[in-house]
Design a protein around this motif. Structure first.
Motif, PDB file in Angstrom:
ATOM      1  N   ASN A  20       0.912  -1.347  -0.109  1.00  0.00           N
ATOM      2  CA  ASN A  20      -0.060  -0.046  -0.107  1.00  0.00           C
ATOM      3  C   ASN A  20       0.848   1.231  -0.017  1.00  0.00           C
ATOM      4  OD1 ASN A  20      -2.459  -1.232   0.149  1.00  0.00           O
ATOM      5  ND2 ASN A  20      -2.193  -1.638   2.189  1.00  0.00           N
ATOM      6  N   ALA A  21       0.294   2.231  -0.552  1.00  0.00           N
ATOM      7  CA  ALA A  21       1.186   3.430  -0.760  1.00  0.00           C
ATOM      8  C   ALA A  21       1.064   4.078   0.574  1.00  0.00           C
ATOM      9  CB  ALA A  21       0.483   4.246  -1.941  1.00  0.00           C
ATOM     10  N   THR A  22       2.133   4.856   0.742  1.00  0.00           N
ATOM     11  CA  THR A  22       2.298   5.377   2.095  1.00  0.00           C
ATOM     12  C   THR A  22       2.931   7.067   1.913  1.00  0.00           C
ATOM     13  OG1 THR A  22       4.668   4.766   2.524  1.00  0.00           O
ATOM     14  CG2 THR A  22       2.766   3.533   3.380  1.00  0.00           C
ATOM     15  N   SER A  23       3.641   7.215   0.855  1.00  0.00           N
ATOM     16  CA  SER A  23       4.030   8.699   0.368  1.00  0.00           C
ATOM     17  C   SER A  23       3.030   9.406  -0.062  1.00  0.00           C
ATOM     18  CB  SER A  23       5.169   8.318  -0.549  1.00  0.00           C
ATOM     19  OG  SER A  23       5.732   9.815  -0.674  1.00  0.00           O
ATOM     20  N   HIS A  24       3.353  11.026   0.255  1.00  0.00           N
ATOM     21  CA  HIS A  24       2.320  12.051  -0.386  1.00  0.00           C
ATOM     22  C   HIS A  24       2.977  12.378  -1.547  1.00  0.00           C
ATOM     23  CE1 HIS A  24       0.069  11.796   3.296  1.00  0.00           C
ATOM     24  NE2 HIS A  24       1.001  11.788   4.253  1.00  0.00           N
ATOM     25  N   ALA A  25       4.032  11.749  -1.907  1.00  0.00           N
ATOM     26  CA  ALA A  25       4.514  12.554  -3.345  1.00  0.00           C
ATOM     27  C   ALA A  25       3.488  11.916  -4.576  1.00  0.00           C
ATOM     28  CB  ALA A  25       5.802  12.004  -3.625  1.00  0.00           C
ATOM     29  N   PRO A  26       3.498  12.831  -5.676  1.00  0.00           N
ATOM     30  CA  PRO A  26       2.625  12.747  -6.640  1.00  0.00           C
ATOM     31  C   PRO A  26       2.858  11.288  -7.282  1.00  0.00           C
ATOM     32  CG  PRO A  26       3.529  14.860  -6.920  1.00  0.00           C
ATOM     33  CD  PRO A  26       4.192  13.910  -5.840  1.00  0.00           C
ATOM     34  N   ILE A  27       2.213  10.314  -7.746  1.00  0.00           N
ATOM     35  CA  ILE A  27       2.335   9.106  -8.738  1.00  0.00           C
ATOM     36  C   ILE A  27       2.741   9.344 -10.055  1.00  0.00           C
ATOM     37  CG2 ILE A  27       1.426   6.750  -9.050  1.00  0.00           C
ATOM     38  CD1 ILE A  27      -0.302   7.517  -6.414  1.00  0.00           C
ATOM     39  N   ALA A  28       3.596   8.462 -10.519  1.00  0.00           N
ATOM     40  CA  ALA A  28       3.828   8.328 -11.971  1.00  0.00           C
ATOM     41  C   ALA A  28       3.349   6.768 -12.219  1.00  0.00           C
ATOM     42  CB  ALA A  28       5.303   8.435 -12.374  1.00  0.00           C
ATOM     43  N   VAL A  29       2.337   6.612 -13.162  1.00  0.00           N
ATOM     44  CA  VAL A  29       1.844   5.047 -13.493  1.00  0.00           C
ATOM     45  C   VAL A  29       2.511   4.982 -14.687  1.00  0.00           C
ATOM     46  CG1 VAL A  29      -0.245   3.791 -14.088  1.00  0.00           C
ATOM     47  CG2 VAL A  29      -0.114   5.595 -12.041  1.00  0.00           C
ATOM     48  N   PHE A  30       3.017   3.757 -14.944  1.00  0.00           N
ATOM     49  CA  PHE A  30       3.826   3.166 -16.247  1.00  0.00           C
ATOM     50  C   PHE A  30       2.865   2.160 -16.938  1.00  0.00           C
ATOM     51  CE2 PHE A  30       7.024   5.373 -13.569  1.00  0.00           C
ATOM     52  CZ  PHE A  30       7.815   5.939 -14.293  1.00  0.00           C
ATOM     53  N   LEU A  31       2.783   2.468 -18.056  1.00  0.00           N
ATOM     54  CA  LEU A  31       2.151   1.498 -19.180  1.00  0.00           C
ATOM     55  C   LEU A  31       3.029   0.908 -20.073  1.00  0.00           C
ATOM     56  CD1 LEU A  31      -0.833   3.846 -19.283  1.00  0.00           C
ATOM     57  CD2 LEU A  31      -1.152   1.582 -18.308  1.00  0.00           C
ATOM     58  N   HIS A  32       3.360  -0.464 -19.941  1.00  0.00           N
ATOM     59  CA  HIS A  32       4.446  -1.026 -20.818  1.00  0.00           C
ATOM     60  C   HIS A  32       3.944  -1.234 -22.264  1.00  0.00           C
ATOM     61  CE1 HIS A  32       2.349  -5.031 -20.555  1.00  0.00           C
ATOM     62  NE2 HIS A  32       2.368  -4.856 -19.377  1.00  0.00           N
ATOM     63  N   GLU A  33       4.886  -1.529 -23.275  1.00  0.00           N
ATOM     64  CA  GLU A  33       4.507  -1.740 -24.503  1.00  0.00           C
ATOM     65  C   GLU A  33       3.911  -3.064 -24.659  1.00  0.00           C
ATOM     66  OE1 GLU A  33       8.321  -2.949 -26.598  1.00  0.00           O
ATOM     67  OE2 GLU A  33       9.228  -3.304 -24.572  1.00  0.00           O
ATOM     68  N   GLY A  34       3.520  -3.555 -26.010  1.00  0.00           N
ATOM     69  CA  GLY A  34       2.849  -4.721 -26.334  1.00  0.00           C
ATOM     70  C   GLY A  34       3.251  -5.983 -25.711  1.00  0.00           C
ATOM     71  N   LEU A  35       4.616  -6.190 -25.706  1.00  0.00           N
ATOM     72  CA  LEU A  35       5.180  -7.441 -25.307  1.00  0.00           C
ATOM     73  C   LEU A  35       5.948  -6.941 -23.854  1.00  0.00           C
ATOM     74  CD1 LEU A  35       6.530  -9.029 -28.408  1.00  0.00           C
ATOM     75  CD2 LEU A  35       4.594  -9.825 -27.084  1.00  0.00           C
ATOM     76  N   GLY A  36       5.472  -6.140 -23.008  1.00  0.00           N
ATOM     77  CA  GLY A  36       6.255  -5.652 -21.981  1.00  0.00           C
ATOM     78  C   GLY A  36       5.573  -6.161 -20.748  1.00  0.00           C
ATOM     79  N   SER A  37       6.134  -5.941 -19.826  1.00  0.00           N
ATOM     80  CA  SER A  37       5.892  -6.479 -18.227  1.00  0.00           C
ATOM     81  C   SER A  37       6.584  -5.554 -17.429  1.00  0.00           C
ATOM     82  CB  SER A  37       6.259  -8.177 -18.210  1.00  0.00           C
ATOM     83  OG  SER A  37       7.579  -8.092 -18.210  1.00  0.00           O
ATOM     84  N   ILE A  38       6.481  -5.649 -15.963  1.00  0.00           N
ATOM     85  CA  ILE A  38       7.237  -4.984 -15.129  1.00  0.00           C
ATOM     86  C   ILE A  38       8.661  -5.301 -15.178  1.00  0.00           C
ATOM     87  CG2 ILE A  38       7.683  -4.914 -12.396  1.00  0.00           C
ATOM     88  CD1 ILE A  38       4.807  -5.355 -11.827  1.00  0.00           C
TER      89      ILE A  38
END
Length: 284
Positions: free
Chosen positions: A42-60
């Motif tokens: 669970n998130a705990t920081s108050h910093a803004p979030i950057a959400v990353f969306l990967h490519e067609g064959l990508g993953s974490i």
């Protein structure tokens, strides 16, 4: 055929309920920056979030360390996740074909459901930056269009706005490589079911019905800051992809990178980070 994709100690899993567009899903996700999440994910920081969306064959795992380096540069938390069918998230059943509007489903249903599951409320979403690459770049554009007030801004890296012949040819060539070289073995390191991941992406892009796919007109509802970035040597699309965006989003800004292919985060990470940081700083 299932493969032994490696689960990392920092991966967590969110269970999303079934909707009209999908069945129940288990989504692999990870928070970036140690202060950004507790031991339950669970998130705990108050910093803004950057959400990353990967490519067609990508993953974490396939992002490697680029999202972390960008988050450090921006002073943000990062949320990376493997979209359904990729990484350690719920695989695509082999008999199921992605629909032509599969990227719209991701932007309209999957990402908002994940944010809900992670208790990321509207106040946090209004400070959130959505950053996507390739298919993920298209999903970032669609999210910004479908949820115009639920983000601070978007960055689309080598997005697909419509289908070009160069894209189809490159994707057909990738299929040949997958079936005749060690590409399948390389990708199997990153996906629990590599054939599900590969053919889900490859089949829809090579489907004749997909040739008329375009999201250009949908972009007109984007109100928040938008940056689109592409390399001049991209073999999956021409500059017409990002040049089309300002026709529908006049305030959009474009960055074109020399000596850079389809993956700026691998080909030119320093220049990419500089461009994104300069853009985001104007709106912080």
């Amino acid at each position: 055929m299932q493969n032994a994709a490696v689960e990392t100690p920092t991966s967590h899993f969110a269970d999303l309920p079934a909707t009209a567009s999908h069945g129940p899903l288990r989504i692999e996700y990870r928070w970036l920056n140690d202060e950004a999440a507790d031991t339950t994910g669970n998130a705990t920081s108050h910093a803004p979030i950057a959400v990353f969306l990967h490519e067609g064959l990508g993953s974490i795992a396939m992002w490697r360390d680029w999202p972390q380096s960008l988050c450090e540069r921006l002073g943000m938390r990062g949320l990376v996740y493997s979209r359904p069918g990729y990484g350690l998230s719920t695989p695509r059943p082999h008999h199921v074909k992605w629909p032509v509007d599969f990227m719209s489903d991701q932007a309209r249903d999957i990402l908002p459901a994940l944010l809900d599951e992670l208790d990321i409320g509207l106040h946090e979403r209004r400070r959130m930056w959505v950053i996507g690459h390739s298919d993920g770049g298209s999903i970032a554009l669609l999210y910004a269009a479908l949820h115009p007030d639920a983000l601070a801004g978007a960055v689309a890296i080598a997005p697909h706005v419509f289908v070009e012949e160069i894209s189809v040819q490159s994707i057909a060539q990738t299929k040949l490589l997958y079936e005749t070289t060690d590409l399948r073995d390389k990708l199997a390191r990153y996906h629990a079911d590599v054939d599900s991941a590969f053919y889900g992406w490859n089949d829809i892009w090579l489907n004749p019905a997909f040739r008329d796919w375009s999201i250009a007109q949908q972009l007109a509802t984007i109100r928040k800051p938008l940056l689109a970035i592409q390399g001049h040597d991209d073999n999956y699309g021409t500059m017409a992809q990002i040049d089309t965006i300002p026709e529908y989003v006049p305030h959009a800004q474009l960055v074109k990178l020399d000596a850079c292919g389809h993956s700026p985060h691998r080909d030119a990470p320093d220049r990419l980070n500089e461009a994104i940081a300069a853009f985001v700083s104007r709106y912080r």
